[in-house]
Design a protein around this motif. Structure first.
Motif: not given
Length: 65
Positions: A2, A5-7
């Motif tokens: 991550k 907070g983004l994959g």
């Protein structure tokens, strides 16, 4: 993994959208501008931090023990 907070799938989607908006010819210019901006921001932040640290040191030395 991550990042902010983004994959990985979200980051790839964002990169594809940026590529579609700006085009492959403008990406190097955009990257250069972003890099210079980050470099200036870091320099100013370090400069301000150094100024505040120097002021704190001067106050500490000026106070009687």
């Amino acid at each position: 993994m991550k990042l902010f907070g983004l994959g990985i799938p979200e980051l790839v989607l964002i990169l594809v959208v940026v590529l579609l908006i700006f085009g492959p010819k403008n990406l190097p210019k955009l990257g250069g501008m972003l890099g210079r901006s980050v470099k200036k921001l870091r320099a100013r932040t370090d400069e301000k931090f150094d100024d505040e640290t120097d002021a704190d040191d001067a106050e500490t030395k000026a106070q009687p023990a």
